[in-house]
Motif scaffolding. Structure first.
Motif, PDB file in Angstrom:
ATOM      1  N   ARG A  97      80.696 -31.158  26.546  1.00 19.82           N
ATOM      2  CA  ARG A  97      79.363 -31.660  26.865  1.00 19.82           C
ATOM      3  C   ARG A  97      78.791 -30.929  28.074  1.00 19.82           C
ATOM      4  O   ARG A  97      77.635 -30.491  28.064  1.00 19.82           O
ATOM      5  N   LEU A  98      79.612 -30.756  29.111  1.00 24.85           N
ATOM      6  CA  LEU A  98      79.164 -30.062  30.325  1.00 24.85           C
ATOM      7  C   LEU A  98      78.783 -28.614  30.048  1.00 24.85           C
ATOM      8  O   LEU A  98      77.729 -28.137  30.479  1.00 24.85           O
ATOM      9  N   THR A  99      79.644 -27.896  29.340  1.00 25.51           N
ATOM     10  CA  THR A  99      79.371 -26.480  29.087  1.00 25.51           C
ATOM     11  C   THR A  99      78.215 -26.302  28.107  1.00 25.51           C
ATOM     12  O   THR A  99      77.402 -25.386  28.262  1.00 25.51           O
ATOM     13  N   THR A 100      78.120 -27.171  27.119  1.00 26.96           N
ATOM     14  CA  THR A 100      77.008 -27.103  26.171  1.00 26.96           C
ATOM     15  C   THR A 100      75.690 -27.359  26.888  1.00 26.96           C
ATOM     16  O   THR A 100      74.693 -26.662  26.644  1.00 26.96           O
ATOM     17  N   GLN A 101      75.691 -28.315  27.798  1.00 24.56           N
ATOM     18  CA  GLN A 101      74.483 -28.625  28.562  1.00 24.56           C
ATOM     19  C   GLN A 101      74.076 -27.428  29.423  1.00 24.56           C
ATOM     20  O   GLN A 101      72.895 -27.070  29.483  1.00 24.56           O
ATOM     21  N   LEU A 102      75.045 -26.788  30.068  1.00 24.84           N
ATOM     22  CA  LEU A 102      74.742 -25.615  30.891  1.00 24.84           C
ATOM     23  C   LEU A 102      74.142 -24.492  30.035  1.00 24.84           C
ATOM     24  O   LEU A 102      73.129 -23.885  30.400  1.00 24.84           O
ATOM     25  N   LEU A 103      74.762 -24.208  28.910  1.00 22.39           N
ATOM     26  CA  LEU A 103      74.249 -23.159  28.031  1.00 22.39           C
ATOM     27  C   LEU A 103      72.848 -23.506  27.528  1.00 22.39           C
ATOM     28  O   LEU A 103      71.967 -22.633  27.481  1.00 22.39           O
ATOM     29  N   ALA A 104      72.623 -24.753  27.164  1.00 23.55           N
ATOM     30  CA  ALA A 104      71.300 -25.170  26.689  1.00 23.55           C
ATOM     31  C   ALA A 104      70.249 -24.978  27.777  1.00 23.55           C
ATOM     32  O   ALA A 104      69.128 -24.537  27.500  1.00 23.55           O
ATOM     33  N   GLU A 105      70.607 -25.275  29.026  1.00 27.70           N
ATOM     34  CA  GLU A 105      69.669 -25.090  30.142  1.00 27.70           C
ATOM     35  C   GLU A 105      69.380 -23.610  30.375  1.00 27.70           C
ATOM     36  O   GLU A 105      68.226 -23.212  30.543  1.00 27.70           O
ATOM     37  N   ARG A 106      70.424 -22.787  30.407  1.00 24.82           N
ATOM     38  CA  ARG A 106      70.256 -21.371  30.728  1.00 24.82           C
ATOM     39  C   ARG A 106      69.617 -20.575  29.588  1.00 24.82           C
ATOM     40  O   ARG A 106      68.985 -19.554  29.824  1.00 24.82           O
ATOM     41  N   LEU A 107      69.819 -21.025  28.364  1.00 31.82           N
ATOM     42  CA  LEU A 107      69.305 -20.290  27.204  1.00 31.82           C
ATOM     43  C   LEU A 107      68.117 -21.003  26.560  1.00 31.82           C
ATOM     44  O   LEU A 107      67.797 -20.752  25.398  1.00 31.82           O
ATOM     45  N   CYS A 108      67.439 -21.868  27.313  1.00 37.99           N
ATOM     46  CA  CYS A 108      66.346 -22.666  26.743  1.00 37.99           C
ATOM     47  C   CYS A 108      65.194 -21.803  26.226  1.00 37.99           C
ATOM     48  O   CYS A 108      64.461 -22.231  25.338  1.00 37.99           O
ATOM     49  N   ASP A 109      65.044 -20.586  26.751  1.00 36.74           N
ATOM     50  CA  ASP A 109      63.963 -19.720  26.277  1.00 36.74           C
ATOM     51  C   ASP A 109      64.428 -18.752  25.180  1.00 36.74           C
ATOM     52  O   ASP A 109      63.694 -17.868  24.770  1.00 36.74           O
ATOM     53  N   TRP A 110      65.659 -18.934  24.688  1.00 35.46           N
ATOM     54  CA  TRP A 110      66.179 -18.140  23.576  1.00 35.46           C
ATOM     55  C   TRP A 110      65.852 -18.873  22.271  1.00 35.46           C
ATOM     56  O   TRP A 110      65.906 -20.095  22.202  1.00 35.46           O
TER      57      TRP A 110
ATOM     58  N   ASP B  69      66.702 -19.952  18.310  1.00 35.07           N
ATOM     59  CA  ASP B  69      67.926 -20.291  17.583  1.00 35.07           C
ATOM     60  C   ASP B  69      68.541 -19.038  16.970  1.00 35.07           C
ATOM     61  O   ASP B  69      69.760 -18.879  16.948  1.00 35.07           O
ATOM     62  N   GLU B  70      67.688 -18.145  16.500  1.00 32.05           N
ATOM     63  CA  GLU B  70      68.173 -16.903  15.898  1.00 32.05           C
ATOM     64  C   GLU B  70      68.905 -16.041  16.933  1.00 32.05           C
ATOM     65  O   GLU B  70      69.960 -15.459  16.631  1.00 32.05           O
ATOM     66  N   GLU B  71      68.375 -15.951  18.140  1.00 27.19           N
ATOM     67  CA  GLU B  71      69.015 -15.152  19.187  1.00 27.19           C
ATOM     68  C   GLU B  71      70.375 -15.735  19.581  1.00 27.19           C
ATOM     69  O   GLU B  71      71.348 -15.002  19.747  1.00 27.19           O
ATOM     70  N   VAL B  72      70.451 -17.054  19.711  1.00 24.49           N
ATOM     71  CA  VAL B  72      71.724 -17.694  20.050  1.00 24.49           C
ATOM     72  C   VAL B  72      72.725 -17.475  18.912  1.00 24.49           C
ATOM     73  O   VAL B  72      73.891 -17.143  19.156  1.00 24.49           O
ATOM     74  N   GLY B  73      72.274 -17.605  17.687  1.00 24.94           N
ATOM     75  CA  GLY B  73      73.152 -17.369  16.538  1.00 24.94           C
ATOM     76  C   GLY B  73      73.648 -15.937  16.478  1.00 24.94           C
ATOM     77  O   GLY B  73      74.822 -15.686  16.192  1.00 24.94           O
ATOM     78  N   ARG B  74      72.766 -15.002  16.780  1.00 22.33           N
ATOM     79  CA  ARG B  74      73.153 -13.579  16.757  1.00 22.33           C
ATOM     80  C   ARG B  74      74.176 -13.278  17.840  1.00 22.33           C
ATOM     81  O   ARG B  74      75.146 -12.555  17.607  1.00 22.33           O
TER      82      ARG B  74
END
Length: 163
Positions: free
Chosen positions: A107-120, A122-127
């Motif tokens: 939960r902690l790491t997912t939240q951090l990634l979601a915050e840092r990659l909020c301007d990415w 879904d396709e970019e995160v998947g790639r």
């Protein structure tokens, strides 16, 4: 095949990725450093296993694995049981408290990634996910390929970015 300059830039990006890993490690609770979190993650993903297999999957020495396992067992997050096939060996497994701790870490790491990659997108995160999985596979993912020690006769080279 990529140009030499592309590989050089990739080396620089790997070095910079260390900052990402350090930030992720900083959010780990003080009682669960990154090495212990890695043990919980492997046991959560791959299930019960011997310590030797855990060391192989983590790509670390058995003594390092043993320290992490002792740390987690002291906190009640994993248990060590005799291996029915070999009483000298132990089978490691997550306890319910360990599963709860692992869920919290995700939960902690997912939240951090979601915050840092909020301007990415879904396709970019998947790639990125696909490319990282492919990179790991190119280096021999220990989850599917047994790791072999380099021959004593083979020279090893290290670049400043990999030390």
């Amino acid at each position: 095949m990529a140009e030499s300059a592309q590989y050089e830039e990739l080396v620089r990006q790997f070095s910079a990725f260390g900052a990402v890993k350090r930030e992720m490690n900083r959010l780990m609770p003080s009682d669960c450093p990154s090495g212990s979190a890695a043990v919980l993650t492997v046991l959560g993903r791959d299930g019960d296993m011997r310590m030797s297999r855990l060391a192989e999957l983590l790509s670390v020495d058995m003594s390092v694995t043993s320290r992490h396992v002792a740390h987690l067992a002291e906190r009640g997050w994993i248990e060590r049981s005799p291996d029915p096939a070999d009483k000298r060996s132990r089978i490691l497994r997550l306890t319910p408290a360990g599963r709860t701790r692992l869920d919290e870490l995700f939960r902690l790491t997912t939240q951090l990634l979601a915050e840092r990659l909020c301007d990415w997108s879904d396709e970019e995160v998947g790639r990125l996910t696909q490319l990282m999985a492919r990179l790991r596979s190119s280096f021999g993912d220990p989850r599917t390929v047994p790791r072999q020690a380099p021959s004593a006769l083979e020279p090893t080279t290290r670049t400043p970015a990999s030390t």
